[in-house]
Structures are given as C-alpha cells and as structure tokens.
Design an enzyme around this catalytic site. Structure first.
Site, PDB file in Angstrom:
ATOM      1  N   ASP A 191       0.845  -1.194   0.000  1.00  0.00           N
ATOM      2  CA  ASP A 191       0.000   0.000   0.000  1.00  0.00           C
ATOM      3  C   ASP A 191       0.883   1.248   0.000  1.00  0.00           C
ATOM      4  OD1 ASP A 191      -2.283   1.870   0.909  1.00  0.00           O
ATOM      5  OD2 ASP A 191      -3.279  -0.073   0.850  1.00  0.00           O
ATOM      6  N   HIS A 223      -3.513   5.823   3.894  1.00  0.00           N
ATOM      7  CA  HIS A 223      -4.250   4.649   3.428  1.00  0.00           C
ATOM      8  C   HIS A 223      -3.601   3.353   3.906  1.00  0.00           C
ATOM      9  CE1 HIS A 223      -5.871   1.849   0.296  1.00  0.00           C
ATOM     10  NE2 HIS A 223      -6.930   2.638   0.352  1.00  0.00           N
ATOM     11  N   ASN A 321     -14.115   0.817  -6.361  1.00  0.00           N
ATOM     12  CA  ASN A 321     -15.168   1.732  -5.899  1.00  0.00           C
ATOM     13  C   ASN A 321     -15.760   2.600  -7.008  1.00  0.00           C
ATOM     14  OD1 ASN A 321     -14.382   0.874  -3.301  1.00  0.00           O
ATOM     15  ND2 ASN A 321     -12.880   2.522  -3.155  1.00  0.00           N
ATOM     16  N   SER A 393     -11.279  -0.795  -0.145  1.00  0.00           N
ATOM     17  CA  SER A 393      -9.955  -0.823   0.478  1.00  0.00           C
ATOM     18  C   SER A 393     -10.040  -1.188   1.946  1.00  0.00           C
ATOM     19  CB  SER A 393      -9.288   0.555   0.368  1.00  0.00           C
ATOM     20  OG  SER A 393      -8.695   0.748  -0.878  1.00  0.00           O
TER      21      SER A 393
END
Length: 444
Positions: A191, A223, A321, A393
């Site tokens: 990530d 994130h 998304n 996520s």
C-alpha cells in the site's frame, strides 16, 4: 546486467504514451510492458526479446533485494527481472513495441506480455449516500438457521452499533468473539507504507520496504497505515476502540504506492516478490485500476497469483469503488478480477452493498468472492490515534486478518484450503452473489 549500457534518452521517449491498441479505454499506461516468463526457461524468453525487440538491459532482482529496486524501476535504460516471480518489467522503444508483442506471441518461453498500467489506492473520500445504522434481514434458509440462532438473527436487526469497545466492522465479522489472534502469522500489506512509529504497532512490524522512488516507507498518505491497522491492529490500542482483526499477527509493510496514492504494476510486482520471500501467508492489496465491461483479467497477475497459491500464499485485493448504485454497477477492477486473487466487496453498517462497491459483471475472473465492512471504518492513522475511511480498500484488510486467524488455527492447511474455509464460513446475505460473493466475512 545481461546487456551492455544503452542510451537513456532512447528508452525514455514518451514514457507515458499508451500502446495504440489500448487508447481510448480510460486506462493509464506507463509505456513499459510486464512480461511473464516460463519459470523453467526464463533466460530464453529474455534473449528472444533482446534480439527481436532490443529491450533495455536487464537487471535481475530477488525478493530479498530491497536496495535500489525502486530506482531501477524508474530508470528508462533498464528492464527489471524478478527472477523468483518469473516476470519482468521491460523497457522498449515505442517503435519496437509491435516486435515485442509478436515475439511474445511466438515464443513458448513467454507466457504473456501486457502493457504496464498505473494503479491507485481505493478509498472513498466523498460519499454521496449515507447508509442507515441498522442490519437488514438475512436470508433465513435452513443452512443459515442451522449455523445461527433465530435470536441472533433478530438481534442483528437491532439498533445502532455500540463502538465503545470495538469497531462495528469487528462486531459484524464476530472478530471480537474469536479466541484466535493470528499469532506469528505474517500478513503483508502492499500500500502507501506505514507509520512505523505508531504506538499501536510497537514490536509488531517484522519488515518494511519501499518500492517507490525517492520515498521512504513512512506513510505520507494514511491509506496504508489504516489498512494495516484493520488487518493486524492490537487487541488494546492506546486510545479508542479495538479496530484490528489479527491482533498478534506479524506485519510486513511494503510501500508500492506513493504518498499521493498511486503506483505501477512494476512496483506491485516488486512488493509481491518481497512479500513472498519474507514468508507472507497473506498478501493484502487495497489497490488496483478500473476495467471496462467485457475486459479480460490480466494474465500476468493471474499466473503470479496461481504460483503464490502453490507456494502457500493467498493474495487478497479490493474489488474497487467505481460504481454509482443503483443505476451504474462497474466491474471488479484489476488485479482483483483475477480468478486466483480473492476479490473483496464492501458492506455498510446496514450490511447492504454501498453505492460505490463494484460487482461481478465481467464473468469468469470478475467475481466478488466475499464481502466485508467497508463503510465508516475506524483504524490507525499516521501520527497516532485513529481515523475513519470508507471503500473496498477498508473491507480487504478485514479479510486478510481473518485469513491469518484461519492460518493460525490450521497451520498445515494449504493456501487454497484457507481460501475455501474462509468462504465456507461466510454468513449468507440477501444480496446477489454478484455483489457479496459467498456472503459476509466471519471470523472463526
């Protein structure tokens, strides 16, 4: 290097120009190619590309090689060969791209050659639809009644979640009731990096690596730290409710996305090689790129995921998304759309599919395998404390954490056995399997 030095300018021309076959599809390409090689005959494939497509000189790296990998991936005069993966990120002049593709089609030692794409983190930062705070009714067939009492099902439709002791997401998947902790199971999260100084991760981080040029593993986005917290945060954080599933798992933090939340296929390959070399049982990737209806899954990621499963590692990825439900459901993004990567959709606090979560509209390889909490999820933030994020996520690391619990309970299980156990334990939902797969994730 296998080849001699080459002119940097020759291989640096138009680095962001997409392959002409792929223009107009809304995807972003780097101008390089990802080449999947026959593991038993890798040198033959590279030699064929050298002679026919004049690819840039090849540097070989192993999963344990962290130094300079990020810089090598950025250099326009170098092709990077991940020997343990049997894959390479190849620099080729624009006029030689056709030769590369035709060589790949002809040579049996080359399994696939695909344009390298840019990838992104998958948070939802500006939701336009607020879900209610209540459970819906579950499908009350005999199987559900057999595993869950009617009292439980009635209670599931009760009032808003009480998150004083643990987050609603952990309650929804029953993680707080599990006797398992994921002790010593290694979870790799690829990530935006991690806050290595976060007090909740003290003594838990096994290894870190950055594959982003010019950026240390320190998370400048948030994130990655959030996803790591959900997968493996502690049982008793310094402040706020419990938010981590596998509270005694070992953390491998690979930075493959920059501080703006973007990266490339090559950086992901570097992270995968590193995670496998460090013994990750689970690799969690809350990242990807959108695909078009009817678009096939990437062969390179699929073959690499198959090889990972054979070696005992499950790769989990966010479905994406891009949807705007109910009118526009978008297909599961890549690399989650690979059949051998476990694709995770989201549910909200009402255990409904939120407006953004992508669905299975592309057939084989585009399925959602399971659903997990992905709305208003609290987890760790850089600098200490917690923050709220939404998206597939956020759902993905819940799944990674539960896989670690299953691995602790079944230390001799194969990766595919863990995958099957995860889906078998899911709580069936009323929604279509195209949206939630096997159902709502449940901790063992």
């Amino acid at each position: 290097m296998a080849n001699g030095p080459m002119d940097r300018r020759a291989f640096g021309e138009h680095p962001d120009r997409p392959h002409p076959r792929f223009e107009g599809q809304g995807a972003e390409y780097t101008g390089r190619y990802v080449v999947l090689l026959d593991p038993s005959n890798q040198e033959s494939g590279l030699n064929a590309l050298r002679s026919s497509a004049d690819i840039a000189s090849v540097e070989r790296v192993r999963g344990t090689d962290v130094e300079n990998v990020a810089e090598l991936l950025e250099r326009p005069d170098v092709s990077v060969h991940f020997e343990e993966l049997g894959a390479a990120v190849v620099e080729v002049r624009p006029e030689q791209r056709h030769a590369l593709v035709t060589t790949a089609e002809r040579e049996s030692s080359i399994i696939a050659a695909e344009p390298e794409r840019k990838v992104y983190a998958f948070p939802v930062t500006a939701p336009t639809q607020a879900p209610t705070e209540f459970y819906p009714a579950y499908r009350s067939d005999e199987d559900v009644v057999g595993r869950h009492s009617r009292a439980e099902m009635a209670a599931a439709q009760g009032p808003a979640w009480d998150e004083q002791s643990c987050t609603w997401g952990l309650q929804a998947i029953r993680a707080q009731l599990s006797q398992l902790t994921g002790r010593d199971v290694k979870i790799a999260v690829l990530d935006t990096g991690v806050d290595t100084d976060h007090p909740d991760f003290a003594g838990r981080i096994e290894a870190t690596a950055s594959f982003v040029p010019g950026e240390p593993v320190k998370d400048g986005h948030g994130h990655g730290t959030h996803c790591i917290g959900t997968a493996a945060g502690p049982a008793h954080p310094q402040q706020g409710p419990r938010y981590g599933v596998a509270c005694e798992a070992r953390i491998l933090a690979g930075k493959v996305l920059n501080n703006q939340g973007s990266g490339t296929d090559g950086q992901i390959l570097a992270g995968l090689a590193w995670a496998v070399a460090h013994g990750a049982k689970v690799i969690s990737m809350s990242l990807g790129a959108p695909v078009q209806p009817g678009e096939l899954f990437p062969q390179t990621y699929e073959k690499l995921a198959q090889r990972a499963l054979e070696r005992g590692t499950v790769i989990v990825a966010a479905a994406g998304n891009e949807s705007h439900r109910p009118t526009d459901v978008r297909p599961v993004g890549r690399p989650a759309n690979c059949p051998s990567i476990l694709a995770v959709g989201a549910v909200d606090k009402a255990i409904r599919t939120p407006f953004f979560s992508n669905g299975a509209i592309n057939g084989r390889g585009g399925e959602v395998d399971i659903a997990a909490p992905g709305w208003q999820v609290f987890s760790a933030k850089p600098g200490g404390g917690q923050q709220e994020m939404s998206g597939t996520s956020m759902a993905t690391p819940h799944v990674a954490g539960v896989l670690a619990l299953l691995a602790q309970a079944n230390p001799d299980a194969s990766a595919m056995e863990l995958w099957n156990a995860l889906q078998a334990g899911a709580y069936p939902l009323m929604q279509s399997t195209k949206d939630v797969g096997a159902g709502l994730l449940q901790a063992p």
